[in-house]
Scaffold this motif. Structure first.
Motif, PDB file in Angstrom:
ATOM      1  N   ARG A  99       0.819  -1.218   0.000  1.00  0.00           N
ATOM      2  CA  ARG A  99       0.000   0.000   0.000  1.00  0.00           C
ATOM      3  C   ARG A  99       0.852   1.266   0.000  1.00  0.00           C
ATOM      4  O   ARG A  99       0.326   2.363  -0.085  1.00  0.00           O
ATOM      5  N   ARG A 100       2.171   1.097   0.123  1.00  0.00           N
ATOM      6  CA  ARG A 100       3.072   2.251   0.161  1.00  0.00           C
ATOM      7  C   ARG A 100       4.313   1.912  -0.656  1.00  0.00           C
ATOM      8  O   ARG A 100       4.872   0.830  -0.499  1.00  0.00           O
ATOM      9  N   ILE A 101       4.732   2.859  -1.487  1.00  0.00           N
ATOM     10  CA  ILE A 101       5.930   2.633  -2.297  1.00  0.00           C
ATOM     11  C   ILE A 101       6.795   3.888  -2.264  1.00  0.00           C
ATOM     12  O   ILE A 101       6.339   4.960  -2.673  1.00  0.00           O
ATOM     13  N   PRO A 102       8.044   3.752  -1.804  1.00  0.00           N
ATOM     14  CA  PRO A 102       8.960   4.887  -1.886  1.00  0.00           C
ATOM     15  C   PRO A 102       9.303   5.182  -3.346  1.00  0.00           C
ATOM     16  O   PRO A 102       9.444   4.266  -4.162  1.00  0.00           O
ATOM     17  N   ALA A 103       9.409   6.453  -3.658  1.00  0.00           N
ATOM     18  CA  ALA A 103       9.820   6.898  -4.987  1.00  0.00           C
ATOM     19  C   ALA A 103      11.272   7.361  -4.900  1.00  0.00           C
ATOM     20  O   ALA A 103      11.668   8.001  -3.927  1.00  0.00           O
ATOM     21  N   THR A 104      12.046   7.006  -5.916  1.00  0.00           N
ATOM     22  CA  THR A 104      13.461   7.361  -5.929  1.00  0.00           C
ATOM     23  C   THR A 104      13.773   8.240  -7.135  1.00  0.00           C
ATOM     24  O   THR A 104      13.077   8.196  -8.144  1.00  0.00           O
ATOM     25  N   ASP A 105      14.849   9.016  -6.990  1.00  0.00           N
ATOM     26  CA  ASP A 105      15.297   9.828  -8.117  1.00  0.00           C
ATOM     27  C   ASP A 105      16.192   8.984  -9.011  1.00  0.00           C
ATOM     28  O   ASP A 105      16.389   7.793  -8.767  1.00  0.00           O
ATOM     29  N   SER A 106      16.757   9.602 -10.024  1.00  0.00           N
ATOM     30  CA  SER A 106      17.581   8.856 -10.986  1.00  0.00           C
ATOM     31  C   SER A 106      18.851   8.282 -10.365  1.00  0.00           C
ATOM     32  O   SER A 106      19.449   7.359 -10.921  1.00  0.00           O
ATOM     33  N   ASP A 107      19.261   8.800  -9.201  1.00  0.00           N
ATOM     34  CA  ASP A 107      20.441   8.284  -8.504  1.00  0.00           C
ATOM     35  C   ASP A 107      20.090   7.245  -7.445  1.00  0.00           C
ATOM     36  O   ASP A 107      20.963   6.798  -6.702  1.00  0.00           O
ATOM     37  N   GLY A 108      18.814   6.900  -7.329  1.00  0.00           N
ATOM     38  CA  GLY A 108      18.395   5.903  -6.336  1.00  0.00           C
ATOM     39  C   GLY A 108      18.172   6.477  -4.950  1.00  0.00           C
ATOM     40  O   GLY A 108      17.957   5.734  -3.996  1.00  0.00           O
ATOM     41  N   ARG A 109      18.201   7.800  -4.830  1.00  0.00           N
ATOM     42  CA  ARG A 109      17.947   8.440  -3.534  1.00  0.00           C
ATOM     43  C   ARG A 109      16.445   8.616  -3.332  1.00  0.00           C
ATOM     44  O   ARG A 109      15.692   8.798  -4.285  1.00  0.00           O
ATOM     45  N   LEU A 110      16.038   8.613  -2.086  1.00  0.00           N
ATOM     46  CA  LEU A 110      14.642   8.764  -1.734  1.00  0.00           C
ATOM     47  C   LEU A 110      14.129  10.125  -2.193  1.00  0.00           C
ATOM     48  O   LEU A 110      14.676  11.154  -1.820  1.00  0.00           O
ATOM     49  N   ALA A 111      13.071  10.112  -2.997  1.00  0.00           N
ATOM     50  CA  ALA A 111      12.486  11.354  -3.500  1.00  0.00           C
ATOM     51  C   ALA A 111      11.111  11.605  -2.913  1.00  0.00           C
ATOM     52  O   ALA A 111      10.596  12.708  -2.992  1.00  0.00           O
ATOM     53  N   GLY A 112      10.516  10.572  -2.311  1.00  0.00           N
ATOM     54  CA  GLY A 112       9.189  10.723  -1.739  1.00  0.00           C
ATOM     55  C   GLY A 112       8.547   9.371  -1.521  1.00  0.00           C
ATOM     56  O   GLY A 112       9.202   8.330  -1.599  1.00  0.00           O
ATOM     57  N   ILE A 113       7.259   9.395  -1.259  1.00  0.00           N
ATOM     58  CA  ILE A 113       6.508   8.163  -1.063  1.00  0.00           C
ATOM     59  C   ILE A 113       5.113   8.350  -1.649  1.00  0.00           C
ATOM     60  O   ILE A 113       4.568   9.455  -1.648  1.00  0.00           O
ATOM     61  N   VAL A 114       4.577   7.270  -2.174  1.00  0.00           N
ATOM     62  CA  VAL A 114       3.223   7.268  -2.716  1.00  0.00           C
ATOM     63  C   VAL A 114       2.459   6.172  -1.985  1.00  0.00           C
ATOM     64  O   VAL A 114       2.962   5.048  -1.836  1.00  0.00           O
ATOM     65  N   THR A 115       1.262   6.506  -1.528  1.00  0.00           N
ATOM     66  CA  THR A 115       0.466   5.528  -0.791  1.00  0.00           C
ATOM     67  C   THR A 115      -0.849   5.268  -1.524  1.00  0.00           C
ATOM     68  O   THR A 115      -1.296   6.065  -2.353  1.00  0.00           O
ATOM     69  N   PHE A 116      -1.444   4.151  -1.187  1.00  0.00           N
ATOM     70  CA  PHE A 116      -2.752   3.800  -1.734  1.00  0.00           C
ATOM     71  C   PHE A 116      -3.754   4.923  -1.462  1.00  0.00           C
ATOM     72  O   PHE A 116      -4.556   5.274  -2.327  1.00  0.00           O
ATOM     73  N   ASP A 117      -3.689   5.488  -0.270  1.00  0.00           N
ATOM     74  CA  ASP A 117      -4.595   6.582   0.092  1.00  0.00           C
ATOM     75  C   ASP A 117      -4.452   7.775  -0.858  1.00  0.00           C
ATOM     76  O   ASP A 117      -5.440   8.445  -1.178  1.00  0.00           O
ATOM     77  N   ASP A 118      -3.234   8.044  -1.329  1.00  0.00           N
ATOM     78  CA  ASP A 118      -3.030   9.141  -2.271  1.00  0.00           C
ATOM     79  C   ASP A 118      -3.818   8.905  -3.557  1.00  0.00           C
ATOM     80  O   ASP A 118      -4.388   9.831  -4.133  1.00  0.00           O
ATOM     81  N   PHE A 119      -3.862   7.651  -3.989  1.00  0.00           N
ATOM     82  CA  PHE A 119      -4.608   7.320  -5.202  1.00  0.00           C
ATOM     83  C   PHE A 119      -6.115   7.423  -4.976  1.00  0.00           C
ATOM     84  O   PHE A 119      -6.852   7.848  -5.867  1.00  0.00           O
ATOM     85  N   VAL A 120      -6.571   7.054  -3.800  1.00  0.00           N
ATOM     86  CA  VAL A 120      -8.001   7.175  -3.489  1.00  0.00           C
ATOM     87  C   VAL A 120      -8.410   8.648  -3.514  1.00  0.00           C
ATOM     88  O   VAL A 120      -9.451   9.013  -4.083  1.00  0.00           O
ATOM     89  N   ILE A 121      -7.594   9.506  -2.944  1.00  0.00           N
ATOM     90  CA  ILE A 121      -7.877  10.948  -2.949  1.00  0.00           C
ATOM     91  C   ILE A 121      -7.867  11.482  -4.379  1.00  0.00           C
ATOM     92  O   ILE A 121      -8.760  12.227  -4.782  1.00  0.00           O
ATOM     93  N   LEU A 122      -6.876  11.078  -5.167  1.00  0.00           N
ATOM     94  CA  LEU A 122      -6.797  11.514  -6.564  1.00  0.00           C
ATOM     95  C   LEU A 122      -8.032  11.064  -7.338  1.00  0.00           C
ATOM     96  O   LEU A 122      -8.635  11.851  -8.075  1.00  0.00           O
ATOM     97  N   LEU A 123      -8.434   9.831  -7.162  1.00  0.00           N
ATOM     98  CA  LEU A 123      -9.614   9.310  -7.847  1.00  0.00           C
ATOM     99  C   LEU A 123     -10.869  10.085  -7.436  1.00  0.00           C
ATOM    100  O   LEU A 123     -11.693  10.437  -8.288  1.00  0.00           O
TER     101      LEU A 123
END
Length: 144
Positions: A99-123
């Motif tokens: 339900r949660r996936i960290p997002a990384t930049d092109s260097d593999g560093r942590l750029a953020g996180i996306v959660t299932f709840d974020d998609f529910v809000i977007l929908l």
């Protein structure tokens, strides 16, 4: 296809692998989140959820101050590129059963996180906009 960059949360609660579960739980409470991304040199190594803490301590009878993030974090962390498309991220969530996936930049560093709840809000927002469009194009309802 829209990129997750539009919904990724750049502010991520993080900790090192040697952080105790007690400290992780305190951070989760203070930040009002359900997970902490475990990082080494700004690169995600794992994730610990409130459920992981509960199962590892309560159900196993362990002392949360003596168990570390590294002991319970997911070993097979799923990450996505911050430039990934929304549908690719949803597919990765489904395939990995997370339900949660960290997002990384092109260097593999942590750029953020996306959660299932974020998609529910977007929908929900998108459906509301669609409803507004449909409602503007149809005659008003007559109520009796």
């Amino acid at each position: 296809m829209p990129e997750i960059r539009s919904i990724v949360r750049e502010r991520v609660v993080t900790a090192s692998p040697d952080t105790s579960l007690t400290e992780l739980a305190e951070r989760m409470e203070a930040e009002d989140v359900g997970s902490v991304v475990i990082v080494t040199d700004d690169r995600p190594q794992g994730i610990v959820t409130d459920r992981d803490i509960t199962i590892e301590t309560v159900s196993q009878g362990n002392d949360p101050s003596s168990v570390t993030a590294e002991d319970v974090m997911s070993d097979d962390l799923v990450t996505v590129d911050a430039e990934s498309g929304i549908f690719d991220v949803l597919r990765a969530m489904e395939e990995s059963n997370v339900r949660r996936i960290p997002a990384t930049d092109s260097d593999g560093r942590l750029a953020g996180i996306v959660t299932f709840d974020d998609f529910v809000i977007l929908l929900g927002r998108e459906l509301r906009l669609l409803g507004d469009v449909v409602e503007a194009e149809i005659p008003p309802y007559e109520h009796t």
